[in-house]
Design an enzyme around this catalytic site. Structure first.
Site, PDB file in Angstrom:
ATOM      1  CB  SER A   1      -8.865   6.286   3.689  1.00  0.00           C
ATOM      2  OG  SER A   1      -8.791   5.637   2.470  1.00  0.00           O
ATOM      3  CG  ASP A   2      -3.798   2.859   3.338  1.00  0.00           C
ATOM      4  OD1 ASP A   2      -3.465   3.292   4.379  1.00  0.00           O
ATOM      5  OD2 ASP A   2      -4.093   1.543   3.298  1.00  0.00           O
ATOM      6  CE  LYS A   3      -1.107   9.134  -2.472  1.00  0.00           C
ATOM      7  NZ  LYS A   3      -0.712   8.695  -3.772  1.00  0.00           N
TER       8      LYS A   3
END
Ligand code: ATP
Length: 904
Positions: free
Chosen positions: A327-329
């Protein structure tokens, strides 16, 4: 049209005239009329399955042909009532299937709408977002990086516009686009003033007037991309279709053998034929295809209610097998509500109070003293933040909201708090040119006239470690001084301090040029910059992220965070939400240096990647997949598309994501939230186990019936069940139970199980073992009751007993099917109210068949006594008792520990 001059050979204003449009686009009502005339701008071959098509699909089914065959055979041997009942069953089954799929279709149509791609157009001069399907000829498209071109269009203006046309021309390099007319003879790939439907804007911006829509576009003409999206069949549906055919084929073969045997043994032809027909019918799971599509459709609707829109149906099954979520942050794990809380300039740290985007707050020194006079260097930094900025702030019912990039919006708020107003500054200093931000570059640069001079100045903001590489000087107390090792060390330590506080840091710098500079290229700002200072912003993790990470871990899923942000910031946030594994952060440089197996191992061990570019994401995803992991990967930018396409589950952000990312994704999160991915996985697991329940239940019925018939034949008994009785069990009794089983609510342990092995068949070892143990009981019980009821004395009565016993077995089996290894008492007897109603209905219908004269005529049954009923229910409940015992003994598998429970 063919004699007309082609669009690319026209001047831009001529193409506006020819489409009867203006620079302000069409008026809304004009566009509405055109939409009606031209139809939707889609390449889809069929826009939703019409009722007729659905009905035909029900009848056009090999299993139905078999039933028709059975009806004809019954007719041929003079069994008119049987033939009539079978015909009635065919009609009923088709209608039921039709209504179920109609419902499913409705749910899917709503989903298609939610997952639809959008386009921005000018309507009456106002930028308006509409569904790509509603774009009409004459609309003026507003194109920006990350957009997917909605239709074929002639450029009106372009600013560094770059388009990836590989989908159309196969050319992998982005093509630069400009409005001037080109030669008539030029091939499609070289028509630089045209943009084509389904190509991707990879850089710059532009405006273009739509000249062709839908099937008239280049894409439409080659019809290479007819999208099926949510109507695709899942692998399971395909396998089940095959299973149906195999069972049907086996049924016919078996029936033929039986017929031959019986004739040899001297049975009457009529009897032999009816026996054979009954066997063929007993092998077919008639209700299976419809119930599977309904279960899937209701499941994806539940997912949509939880903010996850499925774009590709097969993803529903894959979701349940996910072993890694990458996942992106920013915005996914964190809230993406940035607030600048600290600043660094002149070698000093400042604090800025206030929350959110509201421009109210005060500047203070590091030890909390008010700052009366804004230091000059700090003012320069804040000015950079305002001028090098594409975001906007506006007030919406008292609330301050950001439009555009939240980090940029935070810079506007910060400047506003110190009295620097965006409108005034931007009015003073127009932007001459821009190098747009990209995740690869990690900075953005703009060119402006110099304040109070006649030169030019490039303003740059971006990732601090990256900008430091480009800086030769730093501004301290109004003076530009050389950036020596000592000063650089001090700045790096300030960046490090901010980052370990989980703050996102950005740096601002500038470079002066002479007056003849009117464009800037990346090379101009990748050296000789003067650093003005740093912004540090807080972006708190979403509260749900912490729970979601822990749920994912319980469910045997590895969460991995991949961000373009600074390593220390990444690690600090990862620690807050519980992702950080061994406390190590891997950066883009580490990824480049590692081979794929080592990278996969490192990803699982550390779980935190920082300073990565989209190409690194692709490498991480591939290395995990090569190790057999099932990877869900999030993305929002245009460069994320390859990673989204390549992942098992590509997840795009519904709010912050570009159209290109959405188009490449299997699933769209309408709330951009990490927790939603975990919810979708949970829902995916629920859907799969519900499908498993349905399949188990239906196939077990079929096997029970075949065993009954074959055993009767081998023992030399009369035919215990007629074909119509078997059809009744398969369609009516089972039908009342399967739809409720398909909506079985989730059990407490869904996220306590390890991910399902994607190669494991739906009928896995546990299910096959359960069938092997329980279906003989069904057959034995039915035959025993048949035998006790003395068929020689009263065959019709004995059949009624056998028939009702078989039916009653299904009532209890339906409860067994709710869980494959847990007692129905531990998941709650009344946990599935629909099933209680379904079984109730099945019981009622059976009573009606047995005790009404119509039922007796149609099914050839007689009334049962109370004693009969007692023995029937007692015998059939044995399957439930047996299964509960097996579950208690743990034969089917162990129940995971409930949290809070203890074991000795
Ligand atoms: P994630 O990958 O988790 O979404 P991110 O937003 O930090 O995180 P990118 O968008 O690739 O990742 O940004 C990388 C870095 O570039 C950021 O850490 C920031 O320092 C800088 N940056 C982000 N947005 C801008 C912008 N609009 N202008 C200039 N620099 C930016």
């Amino acid at each position: 049209m063919s004699s007309e001059i082609p669009w690319h050979a026209l001047e831009a204003d001529e193409s506006l005239k020819r489409t009867d449009s203006t620079e302000d686009g069409l008026a809304a009502d004009q566009a509405g009329r055109r939409l009606e005339e031209q139809g939707p701008n889609t390449l889809e071959a069929e826009e939703g399955a019409g009722p007729l098509k659905l009905l035909v699909r029900q009848v056009h089914n090999p299993l139905i042909y078999l039933l028709v065959g059975a009806a004809v055979l019954s007719l041929a041997v003079g069994k008119y009532i049987d033939a009539g009942v079978i015909a009635g069953v065919i009609v009923l089954n088709s209608l039921l299937g039709f209504f179920q799929e109609w419902r499913a279709e409705g749910a899917l149509a709503a989903l298609r709408q939610m997952g639809a791609l959008h386009a921005r157009v000018l309507r009456g001069g106002e930028p308006t977002e509409i569904e790509a399907a509603q774009v009409v000829v004459g609309d003026v498209l507003l194109l920006e990086t990350g957009d997917r071109v909605a239709a074929d269009a002639r450029l009106l203006s372009a600013d560094e516009l770059q388009v990836d046309e590989s989908a159309l021309t196969g050319e992998s390099q982005p093509v630069g686009k400009q409005p001037p007319r080109v030669d008539e003879e030029i091939p499609v790939a070289d028509r630089k003033n045209m943009v084509w439907m389904s190509t991707n804007v990879t850089g710059g911006r532009g405006q273009a007037v739509v000249v062709h829509v839908g099937m008239q576009t280049q894409m439409g003409q080659i019809a290479g991309e007819v999208r099926t999206t949510v109507r695709e069949k899942t692998p399971l549906q395909k396998r089940m279709h095959k299973l149906g055919l195999v069972l049907g084929g086996a049924g016919i073969a078996l029936a033929a053998v039986v017929l031959a045997l019986e004739l040899v043994r001297g049975y009457r032809v009529v009897e032999a034929v009816m026996f054979a027909v009954a066997i063929a019918v007993s092998a077919i799971p008639e209700g299976l295809p419809a119930v599977i599509s309904v279960t899937l459709a209701l499941g994806v609707r539940r997912m949509a209610d939880r903010h996850a829109i499925i774009r590709h149906m097969p993803a529903v099954e894959t979701l349940g097998s996910t072993t890694v979520i990458c996942s992106d942050k920013t915005g996914t794990i964190t809230r993406n509500q940035m607030t600048v809380c600290k600043l660094w300039a002149d070698g000093k740290t400042f604090k800025l109070t206030g929350e959110g985007y509201r421009p109210e707050g005060a500047l203070r020194t590091a030890d909390g003293q008010p700052v009366e006079q804004l230091p000059e260097t700090l003012e320069t930094l804040l000015r950079i933040g305002v001028l090098n900025n594409n975001a906007r702030l506006h007030q919406d019912g008292g609330q301050w909201r950001a439009e555009g990039n939240p980090s940029e919006a935070a810079l506007l708020t910060a400047a506003h708090k110190t009295g620097l107003d965006r409108k005034t500054l931007q009015g003073e200093s127009e932007r001459l040119h821009e190098v747009p931000f990209s995740s690869d570059r990690k900075y953005m640069a703009t060119l402006h006239p110099q304040k109070g001079g006649d030169g030019r100045v490039a303003l740059v903001k971006g990732a601090p470690d990256r900008l430091l590489e480009f800086c030769s000087h730093v501004r301290i107390d109004g003076q530009v001084v050389e950036l020596d090792a000592e000063r650089k060390g001090a700045i790096e330590s300030a960046i490090g301090d901010f980052a370990t506080d989980a703050l996102r840091v950005m740096a601002g710098a500038f470079r002066e040029f002479s007056a003849d500079k009117d464009r800037i290229a990346p090379e101009d700002v990748e050296e000789g910059l003067t650093l003005a200072g740093l912004w540090a912003m807080i972006d708190p993790p979403r509260e749900e992220s912490i729970q979601a990470v822990s749920d994912a871990r319980d469910a045997g899923i590895h969460p991995v965070m991949i961000t373009g942000d600074h390593a220390a910031t990444a690690l600090a946030i990862a620690r807050k939400v519980g992702i950080a594994g061994d406390g190590e952060v891997l950066t883009g440089a580490d990824i480049d240096a590692m081979d794929k197996p080592a990278l996969a191992e490192a990803a699982l061990r550390s779980g935190v990647f920082a300073r990565v570019s989209p190409a690194h994401k692709l490498k991480i995803m591939e290395s995990l997949r090569e190790q057999g992991h099932v990877v869900a990967m999030t993305g929002d930018g245009v460069n994320d598309a390859p990673a989204l396409k390549g992942a098992d589950i590509g997840v795009a952000m519904g709010r912050a994501g570009t159209e290109v990312a959405k188009e490449a994704a299997d699933m769209i999160l309408t709330d951009d939230n990490f927790a939603t991915i975990v919810h979708a996985i949970e829902e995916g697991r629920v859907i799969f186990s519900n499908l498993r329940r349905v399949v188990y239940f239906l196939v077990a019925t079929n096997i029970g019936e075949i065993l009954t018939m074959i055993a009767a034949l081998l023992i030399g008994m009369d035919l215990p069940l007629t074909a119509v009785m078997i059809l009744w069990v398969n369609l009516v009794t089972d039908g009342a139970c399967t739809i409720p089983l398909g909506v079985e609510p989730k059990h407490w342990d869904v996220l306590k199980q390890p991910p399902r092995n994607p190669r494991e068949s739906i009928l896995n070892r546990v299910l096959i073992r359960r069938m092997a143990l329980l279906t003989p009981l069904m057959a034995a019980g039915t035959l025993l009751m048949f035998w006790i009821a003395k068929p020689a004395a009263d065959l019709a009565h004995a059949r009624t007993v056998a028939f009702t016993t078989l039916v009653a077995f299904q009532w209890f089996q339906a409860f067994n099917a709710r869980s494959h290894y847990q007692s129905v008492f531990s998941i709650g007897v009344a946990g599935n109210r629909w099933l209680l109603a379904g079984v109730g209905l099945a019981v009622l219908l059976q009573v009606l068949v047995v005790h009404t004269s119509l039922g007796q005529t149609l099914f050839g049954v007689t009334a049962l006594s109370a004693m009969d009923w007692f023995w029937i229910v007692l015998t059939s409940s044995s399957i439930w008792v047996a299964d509960e015992l097996l579950k208690r003994l743990g034969v089917h598998g162990q129940v995971p520990q409930r949290k809070g429970s203890f074991s000795l």
